[in-house]
Design a protein around this motif. Sequence first.
Motif, PDB file in Angstrom:
ATOM      1  N   GLN A 133      66.203  71.536  88.224  1.00 37.36           N
ATOM      2  CA  GLN A 133      66.480  72.056  86.691  1.00 37.36           C
ATOM      3  C   GLN A 133      67.803  72.312  86.801  1.00 37.36           C
ATOM      4  O   GLN A 133      68.567  72.163  85.897  1.00 37.36           O
ATOM      5  CB  GLN A 133      65.554  71.699  85.660  1.00 37.36           C
ATOM      6  N   TYR A 135      70.050  73.126  88.438  1.00 41.72           N
ATOM      7  CA  TYR A 135      71.100  72.538  89.595  1.00 41.72           C
ATOM      8  C   TYR A 135      71.674  71.642  88.738  1.00 41.72           C
ATOM      9  O   TYR A 135      72.272  71.340  88.594  1.00 41.72           O
ATOM     10  CB  TYR A 135      70.863  71.977  91.173  1.00 41.72           C
ATOM     11  N   LEU A 136      70.794  70.791  88.090  1.00 41.83           N
ATOM     12  CA  LEU A 136      71.485  69.687  87.207  1.00 41.83           C
ATOM     13  C   LEU A 136      71.917  69.501  85.650  1.00 41.83           C
ATOM     14  O   LEU A 136      72.867  68.790  85.581  1.00 41.83           O
ATOM     15  CB  LEU A 136      70.148  68.502  86.721  1.00 41.83           C
ATOM     16  N   ARG A 139      75.752  71.100  87.031  1.00 38.84           N
ATOM     17  CA  ARG A 139      76.543  69.621  87.419  1.00 38.84           C
ATOM     18  C   ARG A 139      76.637  69.227  86.362  1.00 38.84           C
ATOM     19  O   ARG A 139      77.572  68.377  86.028  1.00 38.84           O
ATOM     20  CB  ARG A 139      75.341  68.919  88.446  1.00 38.84           C
ATOM     21  N   SER A 140      75.783  69.017  85.323  1.00 42.23           N
ATOM     22  CA  SER A 140      75.920  68.743  83.620  1.00 42.23           C
ATOM     23  C   SER A 140      77.284  68.935  83.102  1.00 42.23           C
ATOM     24  O   SER A 140      77.938  67.238  82.460  1.00 42.23           O
ATOM     25  CB  SER A 140      75.027  68.373  82.511  1.00 42.23           C
ATOM     26  N   PHE A 186      73.330  59.664  85.173  1.00 43.05           N
ATOM     27  CA  PHE A 186      73.875  60.874  85.429  1.00 43.05           C
ATOM     28  C   PHE A 186      71.923  61.412  83.889  1.00 43.05           C
ATOM     29  O   PHE A 186      71.599  62.588  84.241  1.00 43.05           O
ATOM     30  CB  PHE A 186      74.488  62.163  85.324  1.00 43.05           C
ATOM     31  N   MET A 190      68.901  63.661  83.897  1.00 47.58           N
ATOM     32  CA  MET A 190      68.740  64.578  83.746  1.00 47.58           C
ATOM     33  C   MET A 190      67.621  64.737  82.412  1.00 47.58           C
ATOM     34  O   MET A 190      66.584  65.474  82.938  1.00 47.58           O
ATOM     35  CB  MET A 190      69.554  65.320  82.581  1.00 47.58           C
ATOM     36  N   ALA A 252      64.553  65.812  95.546  1.00 44.94           N
ATOM     37  CA  ALA A 252      64.487  65.428  94.191  1.00 44.94           C
ATOM     38  C   ALA A 252      62.729  64.961  94.399  1.00 44.94           C
ATOM     39  O   ALA A 252      62.318  64.277  93.590  1.00 44.94           O
ATOM     40  CB  ALA A 252      65.636  63.951  93.528  1.00 44.94           C
ATOM     41  N   VAL A 261      65.543  60.550  88.749  1.00 44.58           N
ATOM     42  CA  VAL A 261      67.048  61.486  89.168  1.00 44.58           C
ATOM     43  C   VAL A 261      67.600  61.017  90.596  1.00 44.58           C
ATOM     44  O   VAL A 261      68.523  61.081  90.788  1.00 44.58           O
ATOM     45  CB  VAL A 261      66.262  62.457  89.255  1.00 44.58           C
TER      46      VAL A 261
END
Length: 341
Positions: A133, A135-136, A139-140, A186, A190, A252, A261
Motif C-alpha cells: 500500500q 508503494y502504491l 507512486r500515486s 491506477f 488504489m 500484488a 491491483v
Amino acid sequence: MQLPRPRGPVSAAVIGALRGGPFDAAAVTAATPAAGLREADVQLALWTAYEVGYRGFDDADPDAERDLRVLAWRKAAEDLLEADLRARTSTMVDEARAGGRSVADRIAALVRDAPGAPLTRHLQKHATREQFQTYLADRSIYHLKETDPQVRVLGWIDGPAKVAHAELLYDEYGGGRPERLHSHLFAEAMRAAGLDATYGAYIDAVDAPTLVSNNVMSLFGSQRRLRGAALGHLAAFEATSTDPCRRIAAGAERVGFPDAVAAYFHEHVEADAVHEQVVLGDICGTAVAADPAIEDDVLLGAATCLLVDVEAAQALHDLLVADEQRPPAPLRVLRGERAAS
C-alpha cells in the motif's frame, strides 16, 4: 485538491504566495540553495509551483498559475536543478555516446549499464500488504496524472516523431475509452488496495526523492528548449518498465489483493514492451534525425530518468525494510497522521 503542508521555509513561502500572500522572490531564491536543492522543502515548493499548472488547488488564488513572483522563483530553482542533473549525469551521457551509432543504441546502452534498486523484487517476494500500500501511495503522485508532463512536447516536434508520439499518448490516455485511461486504471488499483485514490491525497507523505522524480518530468516537459530531454526521459521510462511491472503484479497477487491491483501492472507489461520500441526508434530516433542538435539532451533525459528513479526506488525500499514495526508514512497519513517534515 488542497495546497500541501509546507516542509520548511521555502515551501512555506511558495505555498503562501499561491494563496495570494506576500512573496519576496529574491529572498526566497537566495535561500533555496541553503535549504538543500534535493531536500523535501525545495522539492515540494517546486512540485507545488508546477502542480498549479496541472490540476491546480482549490485553496489557491484563481490567478496563481500566472503569479510572476512564483514564476521567477521557479525559473531560478529550475536552473539550479537542471545544472545539478547535468553535472550528475555527465559521465553517463559521455559513456552513452560511445555505446552505439544510433540514439536508440545509446539509450539502450544507458539502460543496460544503469544500476538497479531492489524495490520491485522486494514487492514481488517479501513485501507485506501495508508495504505494498505504501508503494502504491508513493507512486500515486505520478500515476494519477500519468503522461500529462509529456503532452506539451507534442507541439514541439513534427513529422514522424510527432505522429508516433501522438500514437503513444493516445494509448496512455485509453485509446478513446475513458475507462482505459492509465491514470483511471491506477486509481482503480488504489481503491482495490484500500487506499484513497483522490488526486494528490498522499503528497504530504512522500519523501524528497519521489518529489525529484516527479519534478524532473515537469522540468523537461515545460520548456521547449528541453524537448529532447523530455523525449529521452520517456524513452528510458518505457524501456525500464516491463520487467518491474511483471514483478509488481506477481507481488500484488502474492499478498492477495483484488485483481484490479495486478491488472494495472499487467497492462503495462504488455503496453510498455510495445512503447519501448516506439519511443526508441519512431520517436527519439526520428526526432534526432530531424534535429541532430537535440541528441545530447535526449541522452540527458534518459540518464536523468535512470538516475532519479533509482534513487527514489532505493529510498522507498530502505524506508520499507527499516520501518517494519511502524506503518510507513503514506499509511500514517491514511490514518490521520502526518509525515514528519
